[in-house]
Design a protein around this motif. Structure first.
Motif, PDB file in Angstrom:
ATOM      1  N   GLN A  46      -1.086   3.424  -3.250  1.00 49.76           N
ATOM      2  CA  GLN A  46      -2.437   3.071  -3.677  1.00 49.76           C
ATOM      3  C   GLN A  46      -3.065   2.126  -2.657  1.00 49.76           C
ATOM      4  O   GLN A  46      -2.363   1.335  -2.023  1.00 49.76           O
ATOM      5  N   PRO A  47      -4.385   2.174  -2.523  1.00 50.11           N
ATOM      6  CA  PRO A  47      -5.054   1.200  -1.655  1.00 50.11           C
ATOM      7  C   PRO A  47      -4.833  -0.223  -2.169  1.00 50.11           C
ATOM      8  O   PRO A  47      -4.641  -0.432  -3.368  1.00 50.11           O
ATOM      9  N   CYS A  89       0.809  -1.214   0.000  1.00 44.65           N
ATOM     10  CA  CYS A  89       0.000   0.000   0.000  1.00 44.65           C
ATOM     11  C   CYS A  89       0.849   1.274   0.000  1.00 44.65           C
ATOM     12  O   CYS A  89       0.750   2.079  -0.931  1.00 44.65           O
ATOM     13  N   GLU A 147      -5.930   0.169   7.960  1.00 42.97           N
ATOM     14  CA  GLU A 147      -6.457  -1.139   7.563  1.00 42.97           C
ATOM     15  C   GLU A 147      -7.850  -1.279   8.137  1.00 42.97           C
ATOM     16  O   GLU A 147      -8.097  -0.952   9.290  1.00 42.97           O
ATOM     17  N   CYS A 187     -14.099   4.883   0.762  1.00 42.05           N
ATOM     18  CA  CYS A 187     -13.620   5.255   2.089  1.00 42.05           C
ATOM     19  C   CYS A 187     -13.463   6.766   2.103  1.00 42.05           C
ATOM     20  O   CYS A 187     -12.723   7.315   1.287  1.00 42.05           O
ATOM     21  N   CYS A 229      -8.950  -4.153   3.491  1.00 36.47           N
ATOM     22  CA  CYS A 229      -8.515  -3.022   2.670  1.00 36.47           C
ATOM     23  C   CYS A 229      -7.417  -2.298   3.422  1.00 36.47           C
ATOM     24  O   CYS A 229      -7.504  -2.119   4.632  1.00 36.47           O
ATOM     25  N   CYS A 230      -6.404  -1.850   2.701  1.00 36.10           N
ATOM     26  CA  CYS A 230      -5.340  -1.035   3.263  1.00 36.10           C
ATOM     27  C   CYS A 230      -5.275   0.246   2.442  1.00 36.10           C
ATOM     28  O   CYS A 230      -5.182   0.193   1.216  1.00 36.10           O
ATOM     29  N   VAL A 231      -5.337   1.380   3.132  1.00 31.74           N
ATOM     30  CA  VAL A 231      -5.351   2.678   2.472  1.00 31.74           C
ATOM     31  C   VAL A 231      -4.187   3.505   3.015  1.00 31.74           C
ATOM     32  O   VAL A 231      -4.040   3.634   4.235  1.00 31.74           O
ATOM     33  N   ILE A 280     -12.645  -2.785  -3.323  1.00 30.53           N
ATOM     34  CA  ILE A 280     -12.421  -1.792  -2.278  1.00 30.53           C
ATOM     35  C   ILE A 280     -13.653  -0.906  -2.163  1.00 30.53           C
ATOM     36  O   ILE A 280     -14.076  -0.305  -3.143  1.00 30.53           O
TER      37      ILE A 280
END
Length: 149
Positions: free
Chosen positions: A13-14, A8, A51, A69, A41-43, A66
């Motif tokens: 990027q997510p 990430c 996360e 968010c 999801c990791c942003v 995704i």
């Protein structure tokens, strides 16, 4: 590393993992399986990675990609804790004609104090999730939302 949390920030990027318990590049694959974590999801955010995820079962969402968010007001949250010594934050997000809790956080110290005082893990922030506040109302959240600040 090709782990989702490492990828990430590296790419800015997510990242999305549909089935965390079968993701071979994830160091916590076994932990995800043990606790029923399904999607992750990791942003990338200022200072690290946010996360969030779902679990298996009827009490949660099922993601195929995704989910949207919202941008969190990171600077304001940081000031609330560091400068103003807040013990919780609630991010009220507009959905239709109402504001609902999009995210909340309570400091561990305040959680402990509330558990000792009330004998429960319930917090003001967590219990606020039960409310949908009218966006056109006269309350503090609606007025702040209308101010655009």
């Amino acid at each position: 590393s090709s782990a989702p949390v490492a990828m990430c920030p590296r790419h800015g990027q997510p990242t999305f993992v549909a089935d965390a318990s079968s993701c071979e590049t994830m160091a916590r694959q076994g932990l995800a399986a043990e606790y029923g974590i399904e999607s992750i999801c990791c942003v990338p955010v200022e200072g690290g990675v946010l996360e969030f995820g779902t679990s298996s079962g009827p009490e949660t969402a099922t993601w195929s990609e995704i989910p949207a968010c919202p941008d969190m007001p990171k600077d304001e949250m940081k000031r609330a804790f560091e400068e103003r010594k807040a013990v919780y934050v609630i991010f009220w997000q507009r959905q239709g004609d109402s504001y609902v809790v999009g995210a909340d956080y309570v400091t561990p110290e305040h959680e402990r104090a509330m558990r000792n005082r009330h004998g429960t893990d319930a917090s003001y922030a967590a219990l606020s999730r039960m409310f949908a506040l009218p966006a056109d109302g006269g309350g503090f959240v609606a007025r702040a939302g209308r101010s655009g600040k």
